[in-house]
Design a protein around this motif. Structure first.
Motif, short mmCIF file in Angstrom:
data_model
loop_
_atom_site.label_atom_id
_atom_site.label_comp_id
_atom_site.label_asym_id
_atom_site.label_seq_id
_atom_site.Cartn_x
_atom_site.Cartn_y
_atom_site.Cartn_z
N HIS A 51 14.74 11.64 -18.87
CA HIS A 51 15.17 12.91 -19.75
C HIS A 51 14.12 13.19 -20.70
CE1 HIS A 51 17.96 14.33 -22.56
NE2 HIS A 51 17.21 13.67 -23.55
N ILE A 52 13.17 12.25 -21.09
CA ILE A 52 11.91 12.80 -21.99
C ILE A 52 10.97 13.77 -21.37
CG2 ILE A 52 10.21 12.14 -23.50
CD1 ILE A 52 13.00 11.55 -24.61
N THR A 75 11.19 14.45 -15.56
CA THR A 75 11.00 14.07 -14.18
C THR A 75 12.30 13.71 -13.34
OG1 THR A 75 10.73 11.86 -14.75
CG2 THR A 75 8.67 13.04 -14.88
N ASP A 76 12.14 13.57 -11.90
CA ASP A 76 13.16 13.75 -11.12
C ASP A 76 12.88 12.55 -10.00
OD1 ASP A 76 15.17 13.83 -9.16
OD2 ASP A 76 15.21 16.01 -8.92
N HIS A 77 13.51 11.48 -10.40
CA HIS A 77 13.28 10.20 -9.33
C HIS A 77 13.43 10.54 -7.90
CE1 HIS A 77 17.29 8.82 -9.67
NE2 HIS A 77 17.20 8.48 -8.51
N GLU A 78 14.43 11.28 -7.58
CA GLU A 78 14.78 11.49 -6.02
C GLU A 78 13.78 12.49 -5.66
OE1 GLU A 78 18.54 12.65 -5.35
OE2 GLU A 78 19.66 10.64 -5.88
N ALA A 79 13.24 13.62 -6.44
CA ALA A 79 12.07 14.58 -5.77
C ALA A 79 10.85 13.72 -5.72
CB ALA A 79 11.95 15.45 -6.86
N ILE A 80 10.71 12.75 -6.62
CA ILE A 80 9.27 11.91 -6.43
C ILE A 80 9.36 10.95 -5.36
CG2 ILE A 80 7.95 10.19 -7.73
CD1 ILE A 80 8.47 11.77 -10.52
N THR A 81 10.68 10.43 -5.15
CA THR A 81 10.84 9.50 -3.94
C THR A 81 10.44 10.53 -2.69
OG1 THR A 81 12.48 8.14 -5.09
CG2 THR A 81 12.61 8.22 -2.59
N LEU A 130 11.99 6.62 -29.58
CA LEU A 130 10.59 6.41 -29.85
C LEU A 130 9.67 7.23 -28.81
CD1 LEU A 130 8.15 4.29 -30.41
CD2 LEU A 130 9.24 2.89 -28.52
N LEU A 131 10.05 7.72 -27.80
CA LEU A 131 9.40 8.37 -26.84
C LEU A 131 9.11 9.88 -27.25
CD1 LEU A 131 10.41 7.01 -23.27
CD2 LEU A 131 7.96 6.76 -24.34
N GLU A 132 10.19 10.28 -27.85
CA GLU A 132 10.18 11.72 -28.45
C GLU A 132 9.50 11.64 -29.52
OE1 GLU A 132 14.97 13.13 -27.68
OE2 GLU A 132 14.38 12.17 -29.65
N ARG A 133 9.34 10.95 -30.52
CA ARG A 133 8.45 10.79 -31.55
C ARG A 133 7.11 10.90 -31.10
NH1 ARG A 133 8.22 13.05 -36.15
NH2 ARG A 133 6.71 11.89 -37.99
N ALA A 134 6.46 10.03 -30.14
CA ALA A 134 5.28 9.87 -29.65
C ALA A 134 4.95 11.34 -29.01
CB ALA A 134 5.09 8.80 -28.44
N LYS A 135 5.83 11.63 -28.22
CA LYS A 135 5.39 13.32 -27.86
C LYS A 135 5.34 14.40 -28.69
CE LYS A 135 7.72 15.96 -23.66
NZ LYS A 135 8.14 17.36 -24.56
#
Length: 452
Positions: free
Chosen positions: A119-120, A123-129, A254-259
């Motif tokens: 979400h952050i 990415t798309d785990h199926e496409a990366i798979t 947390l990830l949004e703030r770091a980004k």
């Protein structure tokens, strides 16, 4: 494809399936790759261990379980429904290798804390798979190509549902597939609950191939029915647990703030998360992705406990030390109160862009096939004695009762302190005003506010 058998069958001891059996060299070689071993370091249920402390199992163990169920399905089909003539709709065991490899590798592209990370960082785990399977730079691809040059593309096409054999596709992805059957049983085991339990042995016994996919014998319908109910209960009691979602919100913020700090050029270089920078800059490659796991993120979060930005440090502490946001459910009728609550959170000194969040979780336990829908699902077919097929919900009043009905709720997350008593606090009036809107875990309209 000439498959090399192992000199002796390899087994992995497993709490769900007892033994996981590996007979072919290619399967063992795939398991031994760095790409697959990375899954040992990614939890299957993400943050759920903050709620169910036993939920420490990984994508690695789940992937082995999906492989084992698929292997058992192939064995059943090969013994009881072998193809006699081309196009007869029975099982062609030359499809086994593609099915078993796709089952083993179906989650190879998951990132750390899977869905929140997606979400952050978009990415798309199926496409990366599919990319891990087809990219010549990976060990996975090399091993598959050593068996057959076309094998990587065949396995990847199962993942994206374009493989021409529907039986293989439905083994891995359908409303009752090896993936779902393993994660329900495995998640139930590790969370210490009984909601996800069903008779796997019976379901595998009554599965049968036909020309358009996989059906189930009529005398096994109640085992399938039990699976649907178990799935329904697991989503309501485990996957949609309010505290589980509250910890996901903490991780997301947390990830949004770091980004945001990095994109604004305000990230202190002493705390730079070097392995995350390609994702902050939207320029990551496959090698960057494969370096990440839950432990990498947790290490950065530990560094950030001392970060000078108060919001980042606070959310790092909330995540590592299990301090979830509190929540209250709301409906379309009470949604008008959400902005009021956000304003009260702001008045109490919390940035509402970080310290409040709306979260909705809904699931369709079972849905009949609708070819006009955006993502039509493969329905569950029950095969009668005369060979005709009947869709499950037309035979089961229990499944019909939940078919096509969404279950779940919408919740507003906020700091738990908003529900505390602060009689002598500067913000006591704000806290009491907030609490008047919250009763029995659902929003109510309190009417005109009394003076504080």
């Amino acid at each position: 494809m000439a498959l090399e058998l192992l000199p002796r069958e390899k087994v992995f001891r497993d709490p769900v399936h007892n033994y996981i059996h590996v007979r072919y060299r290619v399967i063992l070689d795939l398991i031994d790759t760095p790409e697959f071993q990375r899954l040992r370091r990614i939890k299957q249920l993400g943050v759920a261990s903050f709620v169910f402390q036993g939920a420490e199992h990984t994508r690695f163990t789940h992937s082995l379980g999906v492989y084992e169920i698929t292997r058992e399905i192939c064995d059943n089909f090969a013994i009881n429904y072998p193809s006699q003539t081309p196009g007869d709709g029975l099982w062609d065991d030359s499809e086994r290798l593609v099915a078993e490899c796709a089952a083993l590798l179906h989650d190879i592209g998951h990132g750390p804390y899977s869905h929140t990370f997606e979400h952050i960082f978009d990415t798309d785990h199926e496409a990366i798979t599919r990319r891990i399977i087809t990219d010549p730079s990976t060990n996975i691809n090399r091993i598959l190509r050593n068996v057959d040059e076309t094998l990587p593309e065949k396995v990847a096409s199962v993942i994206d549902h374009t493989y021409p054999n529907p039986q293989v596709v439905q083994m891995i992805s359908s409303q009752i597939d090896a993936d779902r059957m393993d994660y329900l049983l495995r998640d139930a085991y590790h969370t210490g609950t009984n909601y996800g339990l069903f008779d796997l042995t019976r379901i595998l016994r009554v599965m049968r191939p036909y020309k358009d996919g996989i059906a189930f014998d009529a005398n096994g319908m109640h085992a399938v029915e039990d699976y649907i109910v178990s799935r329904f209960q697991m989503y309501q009691q485990i996957y949609f647990h309010p505290v589980n979602r509250g910890m996901e919100v903490v991780l997301m913020r947390l990830l949004e703030r770091a980004k945001k700090l990095y994109e604004a050029g305000r990230f202190d270089s002493a705390y730079n998360p070097r392995l995350l920078i390609p994702f902050f800059e939207h320029e990551f490659d496959l090698a960057d992705y494969l370096k990440l796991d839950d432990g990498v993120l947790n290490t950065y979060f530990t560094y950030w406990l001392d970060y000078p930005d108060g919001i980042l440090a606070d959310f790092a502490g909330r995540f590592l030390n299990r301090r979830p946001l509190k929540s209250v459910s709301f409906t379309d009728d009470t949604a008008k109160l959400v902005p009021i609550l956000r304003e009260l959170v702001d008045q109490a000194g919390f940035d509402p862009d970080y310290y409040t969040a709306e979260n909705d979780s809904f699931d369709l336990p079972y849905d009949q096939y609708d070819p006009s829908s955006a993502n039509p699902k493969t329905q569950i077919e029950i095969m009668q004695d005369d060979g005709t097929l009947e869709e499950l919900s037309t035979l089961s009043p229990l499944v019909a009762a939940i078919s096509g009905k969404q279950t779940g709720d919408k919740r507003l997350y906020f700091p738990k302190v908003m529900l505390s008593t602060h009689e002598f606090d500067l913000f006591a009036g704000t806290y009491r005003a907030f609490q008047r809107y919250v009763l029995n875990d659902s929003l109510i309209d309190p009417g005109p506010a009394e003076s504080d």
